[in-house]
Scaffold this motif. Structure first.
Motif, PDB file in Angstrom:
ATOM      1  N   VAL A  15      19.361   5.947  -0.044  1.00  0.00           N
ATOM      2  CA  VAL A  15      19.119   5.183  -1.280  1.00  0.00           C
ATOM      3  C   VAL A  15      19.477   6.083  -2.454  1.00  0.00           C
ATOM      4  O   VAL A  15      19.065   7.241  -2.497  1.00  0.00           O
ATOM      5  CB  VAL A  15      17.636   4.753  -1.405  1.00  0.00           C
ATOM      6  N   PHE A  16      20.261   5.544  -3.378  1.00  0.00           N
ATOM      7  CA  PHE A  16      20.625   6.304  -4.580  1.00  0.00           C
ATOM      8  C   PHE A  16      20.094   5.576  -5.809  1.00  0.00           C
ATOM      9  O   PHE A  16      20.127   4.346  -5.874  1.00  0.00           O
ATOM     10  CB  PHE A  16      22.150   6.436  -4.677  1.00  0.00           C
ATOM     11  N   ASP A  17      19.633   6.337  -6.788  1.00  0.00           N
ATOM     12  CA  ASP A  17      19.129   5.751  -8.041  1.00  0.00           C
ATOM     13  C   ASP A  17      18.094   4.652  -7.771  1.00  0.00           C
ATOM     14  O   ASP A  17      18.103   3.613  -8.443  1.00  0.00           O
ATOM     15  CB  ASP A  17      20.279   5.174  -8.877  1.00  0.00           C
TER      16      ASP A  17
ATOM     17  N   ASN B 192      31.687  16.710 -17.020  1.00  0.00           N
ATOM     18  CA  ASN B 192      32.275  15.429 -17.413  1.00  0.00           C
ATOM     19  C   ASN B 192      31.217  14.346 -17.579  1.00  0.00           C
ATOM     20  O   ASN B 192      31.425  13.365 -18.296  1.00  0.00           O
ATOM     21  CB  ASN B 192      33.282  14.971 -16.361  1.00  0.00           C
ATOM     22  N   HIS B 193      30.101  14.521 -16.886  1.00  0.00           N
ATOM     23  CA  HIS B 193      29.023  13.512 -16.911  1.00  0.00           C
ATOM     24  C   HIS B 193      27.761  14.230 -16.428  1.00  0.00           C
ATOM     25  O   HIS B 193      27.861  15.116 -15.572  1.00  0.00           O
ATOM     26  CB  HIS B 193      29.418  12.354 -15.990  1.00  0.00           C
ATOM     27  N   ASN B 194      26.612  13.854 -16.967  1.00  0.00           N
ATOM     28  CA  ASN B 194      25.443  14.724 -16.802  1.00  0.00           C
ATOM     29  C   ASN B 194      24.261  14.109 -16.077  1.00  0.00           C
ATOM     30  O   ASN B 194      23.149  14.638 -16.157  1.00  0.00           O
ATOM     31  CB  ASN B 194      25.015  15.240 -18.175  1.00  0.00           C
ATOM     32  N   GLU B 195      24.469  13.031 -15.359  1.00  0.00           N
ATOM     33  CA  GLU B 195      23.364  12.517 -14.545  1.00  0.00           C
ATOM     34  C   GLU B 195      22.948  13.630 -13.569  1.00  0.00           C
ATOM     35  O   GLU B 195      23.798  14.430 -13.136  1.00  0.00           O
ATOM     36  CB  GLU B 195      23.813  11.258 -13.787  1.00  0.00           C
ATOM     37  N   PRO B 196      21.657  13.715 -13.207  1.00  0.00           N
ATOM     38  CA  PRO B 196      21.203  14.881 -12.434  1.00  0.00           C
ATOM     39  C   PRO B 196      21.833  15.046 -11.054  1.00  0.00           C
ATOM     40  O   PRO B 196      21.711  16.122 -10.466  1.00  0.00           O
ATOM     41  CB  PRO B 196      19.692  14.650 -12.329  1.00  0.00           C
ATOM     42  N   ASP B 197      22.508  14.038 -10.517  1.00  0.00           N
ATOM     43  CA  ASP B 197      23.231  14.299  -9.262  1.00  0.00           C
ATOM     44  C   ASP B 197      24.396  15.271  -9.500  1.00  0.00           C
ATOM     45  O   ASP B 197      24.888  15.891  -8.569  1.00  0.00           O
ATOM     46  CB  ASP B 197      23.719  13.012  -8.588  1.00  0.00           C
ATOM     47  N   HIS B 198      24.797  15.417 -10.763  1.00  0.00           N
ATOM     48  CA  HIS B 198      25.864  16.368 -11.111  1.00  0.00           C
ATOM     49  C   HIS B 198      25.342  17.571 -11.901  1.00  0.00           C
ATOM     50  O   HIS B 198      25.949  18.633 -11.860  1.00  0.00           O
ATOM     51  CB  HIS B 198      26.960  15.666 -11.918  1.00  0.00           C
ATOM     52  N   SER B 199      24.263  17.362 -12.624  1.00  0.00           N
ATOM     53  CA  SER B 199      23.772  18.444 -13.486  1.00  0.00           C
ATOM     54  C   SER B 199      22.497  19.094 -12.943  1.00  0.00           C
ATOM     55  O   SER B 199      21.997  20.049 -13.531  1.00  0.00           O
ATOM     56  CB  SER B 199      23.480  17.898 -14.892  1.00  0.00           C
TER      57      SER B 199
ATOM     58  N   LEU C 114      31.267   5.400 -18.312  1.00  0.00           N
ATOM     59  CA  LEU C 114      31.809   5.504 -16.949  1.00  0.00           C
ATOM     60  C   LEU C 114      31.253   6.769 -16.284  1.00  0.00           C
ATOM     61  O   LEU C 114      31.996   7.676 -15.971  1.00  0.00           O
ATOM     62  CB  LEU C 114      33.342   5.565 -16.979  1.00  0.00           C
ATOM     63  N   HIS C 115      29.974   7.013 -16.123  1.00  0.00           N
ATOM     64  CA  HIS C 115      29.036   5.924 -16.031  1.00  0.00           C
ATOM     65  C   HIS C 115      27.997   5.905 -17.144  1.00  0.00           C
ATOM     66  O   HIS C 115      27.271   4.917 -17.330  1.00  0.00           O
ATOM     67  CB  HIS C 115      28.429   6.037 -14.616  1.00  0.00           C
ATOM     68  N   TRP C 116      27.868   6.972 -17.912  1.00  0.00           N
ATOM     69  CA  TRP C 116      26.959   7.037 -19.050  1.00  0.00           C
ATOM     70  C   TRP C 116      27.786   7.187 -20.327  1.00  0.00           C
ATOM     71  O   TRP C 116      28.994   7.476 -20.253  1.00  0.00           O
ATOM     72  CB  TRP C 116      26.029   8.247 -18.905  1.00  0.00           C
TER      73      TRP C 116
ATOM     74  N   CYS D 210      34.723  12.270 -12.365  1.00  0.00           N
ATOM     75  CA  CYS D 210      33.296  12.200 -12.010  1.00  0.00           C
ATOM     76  C   CYS D 210      32.988  10.897 -11.262  1.00  0.00           C
ATOM     77  O   CYS D 210      33.574  10.643 -10.229  1.00  0.00           O
ATOM     78  CB  CYS D 210      32.397  12.400 -13.222  1.00  0.00           C
ATOM     79  N   ASP D 211      32.105  10.034 -11.782  1.00  0.00           N
ATOM     80  CA  ASP D 211      31.723   8.833 -11.020  1.00  0.00           C
ATOM     81  C   ASP D 211      32.886   7.841 -10.861  1.00  0.00           C
ATOM     82  O   ASP D 211      32.971   7.121  -9.847  1.00  0.00           O
ATOM     83  CB  ASP D 211      30.591   8.084 -11.735  1.00  0.00           C
ATOM     84  N   PHE D 212      33.726   7.766 -11.890  1.00  0.00           N
ATOM     85  CA  PHE D 212      34.763   6.721 -11.956  1.00  0.00           C
ATOM     86  C   PHE D 212      35.721   6.823 -10.768  1.00  0.00           C
ATOM     87  O   PHE D 212      36.292   7.892 -10.508  1.00  0.00           O
ATOM     88  CB  PHE D 212      35.536   6.872 -13.267  1.00  0.00           C
TER      89      PHE D 212
ATOM     90  N   LEU E 231      30.565  -1.649  -3.183  1.00  0.00           N
ATOM     91  CA  LEU E 231      29.142  -1.616  -3.530  1.00  0.00           C
ATOM     92  C   LEU E 231      28.907  -0.704  -4.729  1.00  0.00           C
ATOM     93  O   LEU E 231      28.177  -1.045  -5.665  1.00  0.00           O
ATOM     94  CB  LEU E 231      28.335  -1.112  -2.324  1.00  0.00           C
ATOM     95  N   TYR E 232      29.561   0.442  -4.702  1.00  0.00           N
ATOM     96  CA  TYR E 232      29.405   1.409  -5.793  1.00  0.00           C
ATOM     97  C   TYR E 232      29.930   0.821  -7.099  1.00  0.00           C
ATOM     98  O   TYR E 232      29.287   0.933  -8.145  1.00  0.00           O
ATOM     99  CB  TYR E 232      30.166   2.686  -5.433  1.00  0.00           C
ATOM    100  N   TYR E 233      31.100   0.195  -7.033  1.00  0.00           N
ATOM    101  CA  TYR E 233      31.665  -0.407  -8.244  1.00  0.00           C
ATOM    102  C   TYR E 233      30.664  -1.414  -8.837  1.00  0.00           C
ATOM    103  O   TYR E 233      30.376  -1.388 -10.038  1.00  0.00           O
ATOM    104  CB  TYR E 233      33.000  -1.113  -7.971  1.00  0.00           C
TER     105      TYR E 233
ATOM    106  N   SER F  44      33.624  12.663  -8.241  1.00  0.00           N
ATOM    107  CA  SER F  44      32.466  13.497  -7.892  1.00  0.00           C
ATOM    108  C   SER F  44      31.602  12.881  -6.793  1.00  0.00           C
ATOM    109  O   SER F  44      30.515  13.398  -6.501  1.00  0.00           O
ATOM    110  CB  SER F  44      31.643  13.795  -9.135  1.00  0.00           C
ATOM    111  N   HIS F  45      32.047  11.777  -6.229  1.00  0.00           N
ATOM    112  CA  HIS F  45      31.420  11.221  -5.014  1.00  0.00           C
ATOM    113  C   HIS F  45      32.542  10.700  -4.118  1.00  0.00           C
ATOM    114  O   HIS F  45      33.453  10.022  -4.590  1.00  0.00           O
ATOM    115  CB  HIS F  45      30.497  10.042  -5.321  1.00  0.00           C
ATOM    116  N   GLY F  46      32.447  10.993  -2.833  1.00  0.00           N
ATOM    117  CA  GLY F  46      33.418  10.453  -1.886  1.00  0.00           C
ATOM    118  C   GLY F  46      34.678  11.307  -1.805  1.00  0.00           C
ATOM    119  O   GLY F  46      34.773  12.376  -2.419  1.00  0.00           O
TER     120      GLY F  46
HETATM  121 FE1  FEO Z   1      26.259   8.626 -12.849  1.00  0.00          FE
HETATM  122 FE2  FEO Z   1      27.013  10.312  -9.978  1.00  0.00          FE
HETATM  123  O1  FEO Z   1      26.133   9.987 -11.584  1.00  0.00           O
END
Ligand code: FEO
Length: 402
Positions: free
Chosen positions: A22-24, A79-86, A146-148, A165-167, A194-196, A227-229
């Motif tokens: 489960v993510f987020d 590039n993006h700072n959600e905690p999965d990256h930061s 994309l995404h914040w 990053c997420d995009f 699903l991610y999109y 940054s995923h996949g």
């Molecule tokens: Fe929007 Fe992978 O963080």
């Protein structure tokens, strides 16, 4: 996973997390995920792009050190700072205090409150700014939402490599780094879609702008490092993923008004109201697509798609223990709050004792900034013929209001 060379001077140093489910909080991840991070080396300077989830810091550190010692890293680009990256950033900064942190203006604000490092120094870049690593220039392109709002892309022209990053990414994990090696392509396709939907569905206009930025690059990328996949490659899925994003983000306009009537009903009373409200809506708008949907009889994901693509809707619930029932809340949990503001909605329901459901749903829809019609329509226990006629008139008035 240890470090993997992507192309000359560019290495993947991120982490695989095959066990995440489960993510987020809300997003199922049947195929796990990866927190990708990259090292980009020039003749004189080295940059790290993104970090990873805090939980994986020890292995992450080992991956980086396979490519170079920490003291050789001059820049950390976020590039993006959600905690999965930061998440690992504060620990990393403690080990490399001389590295310069780079982010967008919005990113710099988030980073201060994510790391809680006092006097954190961040170099704020603007759209189009460049960074010379010696024989290799990085260019930063803003890609808001994309995404914040903080999001940006980093482009390395000599290597035809774009970091997004997420995009264009997805929660998907295999032991391989590149998209040419995907062992379960159907699972990857499902994870991508699903991610999109979960991450970018509410931001389709920004997705289109992001795709335009990629098209406007001086050369088409050979690699897109998300940054995923898996890393997307020109001989793999890069162009296919871009096409899927084009397709999913295309504006959709209903040819005729779509006005579904959602409901749940314990003893058939709210169901009777739903049918009459539908008749009223069709009397006012005979050309509309207007069907009733017993929420518990339908696939919730399909109902979520419908409630977001419709032009207006009605929703009904009986009252159970002073509230609406769980299936109705589950339906409303799927509303795209970003794009549903000002959507017309009406609420109805039969009740036995106190009848709070209608008011509580109205409050929720008002919180989503929808145009909620009137005070809602309530009937005590079994609707009479007169009640049913009033329900029909209420539906008609609702449909005449927009
Ligand atoms: Fe929007 Fe992978 O963080």
């Amino acid at each position: 996973m240890s470090a993997v060379k992507i192309t000359e001077g560019i290495y993947a140093v991120g982490i695989n997390n095959p066990n995440m489910r489960v993510f987020d909080i809300i997003m199922k991840t049947d195929s796990g995920t990866s927190y990708n991070s990259y090292l980009v080396r020039g003749n004189e300077k080295t940059a790290l792009i993104e970090t990873c989830h805090e939980a994986f810091f020890p292995q992450y550190l080992e991956n980086i050190k396979e490519v170079c010692p920490l003291e050789e890293i001059d820049y950390i680009i976020m590039n993006h700072n959600e905690p999965d990256h930061s998440g690992a950033l504060a620990k990393l900064m403690a080990l490399m205090p001389n590295a310069q942190l780079i982010a967008s203006q919005a990113g710099s604000i988030y980073l201060k409150n994510i790391t809680n490092i006092e006097n954190l120094e961040i170099h704020r870049v603007k759209d189009g700014d460049t960074l010379d690593l010696g024989g290799r220039v990085l260019t930063f392109f803003f890609a808001p939402n994309l995404h914040w709002p903080d999001s940006m892309f980093t482009w390395v022209e000599d290597a035809k490599t774009l970091f997004t990053c997420d995009f264009l990414g997805c929660h998907y994990c295999e032991p391989y780094t590149f998209d040419t090696c995907i062992a379960y392509p159907k699972a990857y396709d499902a994870a991508l879609e699903l991610y999109y939907g979960a991450i970018f569905g509410p931001f389709s206009s920004f997705v289109r702008k992001g795709l335009e930025k990629i098209k406007a690059l001086p050369v088409h990328p050979d690699f897109i490092c998300t940054s995923h996949g898996p890393v997307l490659t020109k001989n793999g899925k890069l162009n296919e993923v871009l096409s899927r994003y084009e397709e999913w983000s295309a504006p959709s306009v209903n040819k005729i008004p779509v006005i579904p009537v959602f409901y749940t009903s314990a003893y058939g009373n709210t169901a009777k109201l739903a049918e009459k409200i539908r008749e009223g809506i069709l009397e006012a708008k005979p050309y509309a697509e207007c069907e009733t949907y017993d929420i518990i009889e339908h696939d919730m994901a399909q109902l979520h798609t419908l409630i977001n693509r419709c032009n207006a809707f009605a929703v009904g619930s009986p009252t159970l223990n002073r509230d609406a029932v769980a299936p109705v809340w589950n339906l409303l949990a799927g509303v795209d709050a970003i794009n549903s503001a000002r959507k017309p909605a009406m609420v109805f329901g039969s009740f036995g004792w106190t009848g709070e459901a209608v008011g509580n749903i109205q409050a929720r829809l008002q919180g989503l900034k929808m145009n909620v019609f009137g005070e809602g329509f309530k009937v005590n226990f079994v609707p009479t013929e007169e009640d049913l006629e009033k329900a029909k008139e209420y539906g008609k008035s609702f449909a005449q209001s927009f």
